[in-house]
Design a protein around this motif. Structure first.
Motif, mmCIF file in Angstrom:
data_model
loop_
_atom_site.group_PDB
_atom_site.id
_atom_site.type_symbol
_atom_site.label_atom_id
_atom_site.label_comp_id
_atom_site.label_asym_id
_atom_site.label_seq_id
_atom_site.Cartn_x
_atom_site.Cartn_y
_atom_site.Cartn_z
ATOM 1 N N PRO A 49 25.723 46.033 47.037
ATOM 2 C CA PRO A 49 25.215 45.463 45.792
ATOM 3 C C PRO A 49 25.003 43.954 45.954
ATOM 4 O O PRO A 49 25.675 43.301 46.757
ATOM 5 N N CYS A 62 27.169 37.967 43.268
ATOM 6 C CA CYS A 62 27.079 37.242 42.010
ATOM 7 C C CYS A 62 26.514 35.847 42.256
ATOM 8 O O CYS A 62 26.812 35.225 43.274
ATOM 9 N N PRO A 94 39.638 32.721 35.262
ATOM 10 C CA PRO A 94 39.718 32.971 36.711
ATOM 11 C C PRO A 94 39.308 34.408 37.035
ATOM 12 O O PRO A 94 39.657 35.329 36.288
ATOM 13 N N ALA A 95 38.603 34.569 38.130
ATOM 14 C CA ALA A 95 38.038 35.877 38.473
ATOM 15 C C ALA A 95 39.083 36.990 38.483
ATOM 16 O O ALA A 95 38.830 38.091 38.001
ATOM 17 N N VAL A 96 40.267 36.692 38.990
ATOM 18 C CA VAL A 96 41.246 37.769 39.181
ATOM 19 C C VAL A 96 41.727 38.333 37.840
ATOM 20 O O VAL A 96 42.192 39.472 37.769
ATOM 21 N N LEU A 156 39.713 38.824 35.259
ATOM 22 C CA LEU A 156 38.604 39.470 34.550
ATOM 23 C C LEU A 156 38.821 40.962 34.292
ATOM 24 O O LEU A 156 38.618 41.413 33.167
ATOM 25 N N PRO A 157 39.260 41.753 35.306
ATOM 26 C CA PRO A 157 39.390 43.184 35.034
ATOM 27 C C PRO A 157 40.337 43.484 33.863
ATOM 28 O O PRO A 157 40.025 44.310 33.015
ATOM 29 N N ARG A 158 41.453 42.787 33.824
ATOM 30 C CA ARG A 158 42.392 43.070 32.723
ATOM 31 C C ARG A 158 41.798 42.653 31.389
ATOM 32 O O ARG A 158 41.992 43.316 30.374
ATOM 33 N N ARG A 176 30.406 35.614 36.728
ATOM 34 C CA ARG A 176 31.204 36.570 37.473
ATOM 35 C C ARG A 176 31.597 37.757 36.592
ATOM 36 O O ARG A 176 31.547 38.905 37.025
ATOM 37 N N TRP A 199 28.571 39.963 35.996
ATOM 38 C CA TRP A 199 28.268 40.648 37.255
ATOM 39 C C TRP A 199 29.226 41.823 37.455
ATOM 40 O O TRP A 199 28.833 42.927 37.815
ATOM 41 N N LEU A 200 30.509 41.567 37.174
ATOM 42 C CA LEU A 200 31.533 42.591 37.371
ATOM 43 C C LEU A 200 31.347 43.729 36.362
ATOM 44 O O LEU A 200 31.406 44.903 36.715
ATOM 45 N N GLN A 231 29.054 46.604 36.935
ATOM 46 C CA GLN A 231 29.390 47.618 37.932
ATOM 47 C C GLN A 231 30.394 48.648 37.442
ATOM 48 O O GLN A 231 30.806 49.529 38.181
ATOM 49 N N ASN A 232 30.851 48.503 36.216
ATOM 50 C CA ASN A 232 31.842 49.432 35.680
ATOM 51 C C ASN A 232 31.364 49.929 34.321
ATOM 52 O O ASN A 232 31.199 49.137 33.391
ATOM 53 N N TRP A 262 32.827 48.912 31.028
ATOM 54 C CA TRP A 262 32.633 47.538 30.555
ATOM 55 C C TRP A 262 31.179 47.261 30.176
ATOM 56 O O TRP A 262 30.760 46.115 30.059
ATOM 57 N N TRP A 274 39.357 46.368 41.394
ATOM 58 C CA TRP A 274 38.467 45.561 40.538
ATOM 59 C C TRP A 274 38.827 44.092 40.621
ATOM 60 O O TRP A 274 37.956 43.233 40.560
ATOM 61 N N GLU A 275 40.110 43.809 40.768
ATOM 62 C CA GLU A 275 40.522 42.419 40.917
ATOM 63 C C GLU A 275 39.931 41.849 42.212
ATOM 64 O O GLU A 275 39.415 40.741 42.229
ATOM 65 N N ALA A 294 36.299 41.324 41.782
ATOM 66 C CA ALA A 294 36.050 40.161 40.927
ATOM 67 C C ALA A 294 36.218 38.874 41.729
ATOM 68 O O ALA A 294 35.381 37.968 41.662
ATOM 69 N N VAL A 295 37.283 38.805 42.512
ATOM 70 C CA VAL A 295 37.543 37.592 43.278
ATOM 71 C C VAL A 295 36.430 37.359 44.308
ATOM 72 O O VAL A 295 36.023 36.230 44.554
ATOM 73 N N GLY A 339 33.249 38.356 44.136
ATOM 74 C CA GLY A 339 31.931 38.099 43.566
ATOM 75 C C GLY A 339 30.825 38.718 44.416
ATOM 76 O O GLY A 339 29.684 38.282 44.364
ATOM 77 N N ARG A 385 30.593 38.553 47.558
ATOM 78 C CA ARG A 385 30.392 37.799 48.797
ATOM 79 C C ARG A 385 31.521 38.122 49.778
ATOM 80 O O ARG A 385 32.599 38.540 49.363
ATOM 81 N N GLU A 390 39.085 30.768 44.815
ATOM 82 C CA GLU A 390 40.184 30.176 44.067
ATOM 83 C C GLU A 390 41.490 30.196 44.863
ATOM 84 O O GLU A 390 42.574 30.123 44.302
ATOM 85 N N GLN A 415 45.044 35.143 46.936
ATOM 86 C CA GLN A 415 45.380 36.015 45.822
ATOM 87 C C GLN A 415 46.129 37.228 46.373
ATOM 88 O O GLN A 415 45.624 37.905 47.258
#
Lengths: 521, 446
Positions: A75, A78, A120-122, A124-126, A148, A151-152, A155-156, A159, B404-405, B408-409, B411, B413, B435, B438
């Motif tokens: 895919p 982002c 923060p990206a990490v 996002l899912p929660r 981000r 974009w995420l 894919q789900n 969401w 998913w985490e 997400a981290v 992106g 890439r 970041e 993780q």
């Protein structure tokens, strides 16, 4: 030979077939290894099988390779973010909210969106798994999750609500093939952008839909309703389904320029006369019958919901509920307060005021709402019968007026009525799922009366006060937080049944204080 | 500035989820009439249900906890809360000199550590009677050898009667040989019986997967029969696989290697209330891998505390092995630093070659460290794949909890991944994204 083949060959055991599992492996290194091992021991058939397994197991484990994965099947990545990340401390608060205080998430998101920082990206899912937030904060969620997050979410499937809310182009397929709730969401989104297109899309398919779909989809026109929608809605008054007719009548009544509104206004005009002598008086005749035209316009003869009104008064109530409030304020030129004063001793007060309340809420008429709320005779009972609450009227007031009204009422009320008033505050200041902020003055007034009550033994077990504690923690302006924590702790004797709640109170206020500090614009 | 543990690091110390919940209830400064700290320690008073507040103190170097509350959990909620408060709202703490109760406790801890070191030194200095030791070892070998003979017969019976009979077997069928192996001081072999039983129960293509465990077990049985012909390293691996581990003292006697080690990740599994923690390390310069294995019963905390995402200067003593991995920490120096990168393979095939080489050295390894660079994560029909730049893919382990985490981290890439290789998939334990590092949670109950 592989482990799988070996296993298959001994499914029924060497007892049944002696040669089971004893083929020689094709691979040269394997057969060599086997030979070495088998030479050393006098082998039973079972041991021969086991020896094969002993050689094959590590051979296959070590030989497990990667799969081919063509590059084009990845895919798209982002795009880089355009907004900065929130501070580490703000992120730490967000994590705590996700862990233990989900009710505070909208506030965090609102502050972050205003500050222009992202999650923060990490996390996002929660955050996204929490589901679609009620009302307004979807925009804030979209801003706070950044590119981000969108974009995420794309894919789900769970969401997709986020992507749908953010997309510039709506996915036409949802309208063609989606379930009713999805199609309704599509129509609402389209309506928000191009009201005309939404109505046309609905008109195109209207004839092919079943009654429930027609009624549900028609109700989306409430968003961005205008006179352009009137001809279509008027035609819906002749729909086969009663459900659809009711929705159409309701929408048309909300459009003061509609033919239905004019008809209602004319009907009212024939029944209501103004007499100006020393004081203004209003003379009202009850409608005698419910003719076919009135029934077409949504007035009903059904007995349920009458709430003690006679038949004629019931028709009058419905008529007034469907008549634009400008009938009273513009045509009869009555100021809201004068109108309610004139109704005070009126024989049909109950019917008229109930109708007015419904019309007021439908039109979101702040002036009339305030007059109704301040009516000396009280309207509580009448509201209940119309399936409305005082909060429905209070939240129509502009914020400053709303707070002034609530403060005055809190100050005036005798102690025994205060718990009920406090219990009302949260809903009264929440509109369509969005919590409108409290002014400091309102916070202070609520805090003062609450803290005073809490010091009196007879109120300490009142569950309404206990649950108000969590409202207060979530709604109080943070500038009052530290004062509040000491204030509610003031009673010298601790109240054991309240200890946990008081503790939560302090934790929530502390979190909110940190959140405001970290996300201050 | 005193050492501050991050929220994640503190939560990782909790004995269970209930403790975390209870500690979060205490994150209210109003509950703490006293909050003080200095370079070495943090201490406070927490109001409880009784009249007297609880006295809580933490030695920040480890961290080690002490609290006057009666809780049997360790660390208790007060200790966790105090450390969380330090992480979340450090401003609330006053810099102060240590009160006597804290100073005394720190001192006594120091003395205890020294005494332990002395005792260990004394023990290693004590001459061992080589004859007695040899006798003892010969006795154990005999017991194991007898046990494995028995087991051999059980295995042959199993094959004679066929794999198809396994799903119908009762619990005793599996329990008895396992118990006999434990009695024969070969608990490591019993593990393969448990694993076979689990694989049968899990269904699917179980016959093939059970055949693999039986093969592993039989290989071990044959290796022990050839014990005297193996190299000392191979002997050590066979002993370890059978559950005959070396004394820690004996390992620590060997020379230690000192190097700043990257803490790549941590995974925990629980089996019958025994929790096993694996912390994977990598030498900052040498790239040399190490595994710090730690066990704890029930709610007891783990003794080894290394935070994934840091680099710690360690002296390590390795257990002897043909593929040296497991090590003990002989000493640690200085403060942990943040980890910004690690060595790894850009190609999955290279990483898998390394796995194959390790398995050739020690076929009973079932988890190996794997560090990968420039990887992407792709969802494919309900499972997740790690994809490298060369167009190859490796499935992520089915019990990886936070895909998913990770997605997400990343992106979308490429990013660097650290984790565990297992025969049934790659288990990501950490990554380095924009970041920073993780960590991913990996706690499994078997």
């Amino acid at each position: 030979m592989s482990l799988a083949e070996l296993a298959k060959s001994v499914l029924l055991g060497t007892e049944r077939s002696l040669s089971a599992g004893l083929e020689t492996p094709a691979s040269a290194p394997l057969s060599q290894a086997l030979e070495t091992l088998e030479q050393r021991v006098e082998e039973s058939p079972e041991r021969k099988v086991l020896t094969r397994a002993a050689v094959l197991a590590p051979y296959e484990a070590a030989g497990r390779r990667s799969l081919a994965w063509p590059d084009h099947a990845l895919p798209a990545a982002c795009e880089p973010e355009s907004t900065p990340l929130c501070s580490t401390a703000a992120a730490a608060v967000l994590r705590r909210l996700l862990d233990e205080q989900k009710a505070l998430l909208p506030e965090w998101l609102e502050l972050a969106a205003a500050r222009g920082v992202r999650v923060p990206a990490v996390l996002l899912p929660r955050l996204l798994s929490g589901g679609r937030p009620q009302g307004e904060p979807l925009n804030q969620l979209i801003r706070a999750v950044g590119r981000r997050g969108l974009w995420l979410a794309a894919q789900n499937e769970a969401w997709s609500y986020l992507a749908a809310g953010a997309a510039d182009e709506l996915d036409d397929n949802i309208w063609q093939e989606g379930r009713l709730a999805e199609r309704k969401g599509y129509l609402e989104a389209l309506r928000g952008r191009h009201p005309e297109d939404a109505r046309r899309a609905l008109q195109e398919v209207f004839g092919q839909e079943n009654a429930t779909s027609r009624a549900q989809l028609l109700s989306t026109l409430a968003l961005g309703l205008s006179l352009d929608d009137e001809p279509f809605l008027e035609s819906c008054l002749d729909d086969r389904s009663k459900q659809v007719r009711a929705v159409a009548a309701q929408q048309l009544a909300a459009l003061p320029g509609s033919r239905l509104a004019q008809r209602m206004q004319q009907r009212c005009g024939r029944l209501v006369r103004l007499k100006k002598r020393l004081r203004t008086t209003i003379e009202i005749d009850l409608p005698e019958t419910l003719d076919a035209a009135m029934q077409r316009d949504g007035l009903s003869d059904r007995a349920d919901g009458r709430g003690g009104l006679g038949r004629g008064a019931w028709h009058l109530m419905q008529l007034i509920a469907a008549t634009p409030t400008t009938f009273w304020t513009a045509e009869l030129q009555l100021a809201p307060a004068t109108l309610l004063k004139a109704l005070r001793r009126h024989a049909w007060r109950a019917a008229v005021v109930r109708g007015l309340c419904l019309a007021t809420v439908r039109e979101r008429q702040a002036e009339l709402a305030l007059a109704l709320l301040e009516d000396k005779l009280g309207i509580g009972e009448l509201l209940t019968q119309s399936r409305l609450t005082e909060e429905d009227l209070i939240r129509l007031l502009p914020l400053a007026r709303r707070d002034a009204f609530l403060i005055a009422r809190l100050r005036r009320a005798p102690a025994k009525e205060v718990p009920a008033l406090l219990a009302q505050l949260d809903r009264a200041t929440t509109d369509k799922g969005h919590r409108d902020p409290w002014s400091e003055a309102l916070g202070q007034a609520a805090l003062d009366r609450f803290a005073k009550l809490l010091r009196r033994a007879e109120h300490q077990q009142d569950w309404r006060l206990h649950s108000f504690l969590s409202t207060l923690a979530q709604r109080l302006p943070v500038s009052l937080a530290s004062a509040a924590t000491t204030e509610v702790r003031r009673p010298a004797k601790p109240i054991p049944s309240l200890e946990d709640k008081l503790n939560d109170f302090a934790i929530v206020l502390d979190l909110r204080t940190q959140m405001h500090k970290e996300l201050a614009p | 500035m005193a050492r501050v543990y991050t929220r994640d690091q503190v939560l990782a110390l909790a004995p269970d989820a209930a403790s975390i919940k209870a500690a979060q209830k205490l994150l209210n400064i109003g509950k703490w009439p006293l909050l003080e700290t200095d370079e070495a320690a943090v201490w406070g008073e927490c109001k409880g249900s009784g009249k007297k507040p609880y006295l809580v103190q933490i030695d920040l170097s480890e961290p080690a906890f002490k609290c006057s509350c009666p809780s049997r959990k360790f660390p208790c909620k007060h200790g966790l809360a105090l450390l969380l408060l330090l992480a979340d709202s450090g401003d609330a703490f006053r810099q102060a000199p240590q009160p006597p109760r804290v100073a005394d406790w720190l001192e006594s801890r120091q003395t205890r550590v020294e005494k332990k070191a002395q005792r260990a030194a004394a023990k290693s200095a004590r001459p061992v009677d080589p004859e007695a030791l040899a006798k003892q070892q010969a006795k154990r070998r005999q017991a194991m050898s007898d046990g494995l003979e028995d087991f051999d017969l059980w295995l042959q019976d199993l094959i004679r009667q066929g794999l198809a009979a396994l799903p119908g077997r009762d619990a005793d069928y599996w329990r008895q040989p396992a118990a006999r192996l434990v009695d024969a001081k070969a608990p490591g072999m019993a593990r393969w019986i448990d694993e076979s039983k689990r694989r049968v129960a899990r269904g699917g293509d179980w016959p093939q997967r059970v055949m693999a465990t039986l093969g592993q077990a039989y290989l071990l049985r044959r290796a022990f029969a050839n014990y005297d012909k193996l190299t000392p390293e191979q002997q050590a691996d066979v002993r370890t696989a059978l559950g005959w581990t070396l004394d820690k003292e004996a390992v620590l006697e060997d020379e230690a290697i000192r190097e700043p080690m990257r803490v790549l990740g941590r995974s925990v599994s629980e089996n019958k209330r025994l929790r096993e923690q694996r912390i994977w390390l990598q030498g900052q310069t040498s790239g040399r891998p190490a595994l710090i294995l730690d066990f704890a019963h029930g709610q007891q905390p783990f003794g080894v505390r290394l935070s994934p995402g840091t680099v710690v200067d360690l002296e390590l003593a390795y257990y002897p092995s043909a593929v040296p991995l497991r090590a003990l920490i002989k000493a640690r120096h200085g403060e942990p630093q943040a980890m910004t990168d690690f060595h790894g393979s850009d190609r999955l095939e290279d990483a898998l070659d390394q796995v194959a080489a390790a398995l050739a050295g020690n076929p009973w390894l079932d988890r190996l460290p794997m560090t990968l660079r420039g990887m992407r994560l792709v969802a494919a029909e309900g499972s997740w794949l790690v994809v490298d730049g060369a167009g190859r893919a490796l499935p992520a382990h089915r019990s990886f909890q936070q895909p998913w985490e990770l997605l997400a981290v990343s992106g979308g890439r490429p990013l660097d991944l650290s984790g565990e290789w297992r025969p049934d998939g790659f288990m990501p334990l950490g990554c380095i994204g924009e970041e920073g590092y993780q960590a991913f949670a990996c706690e499994e109950i078997q």
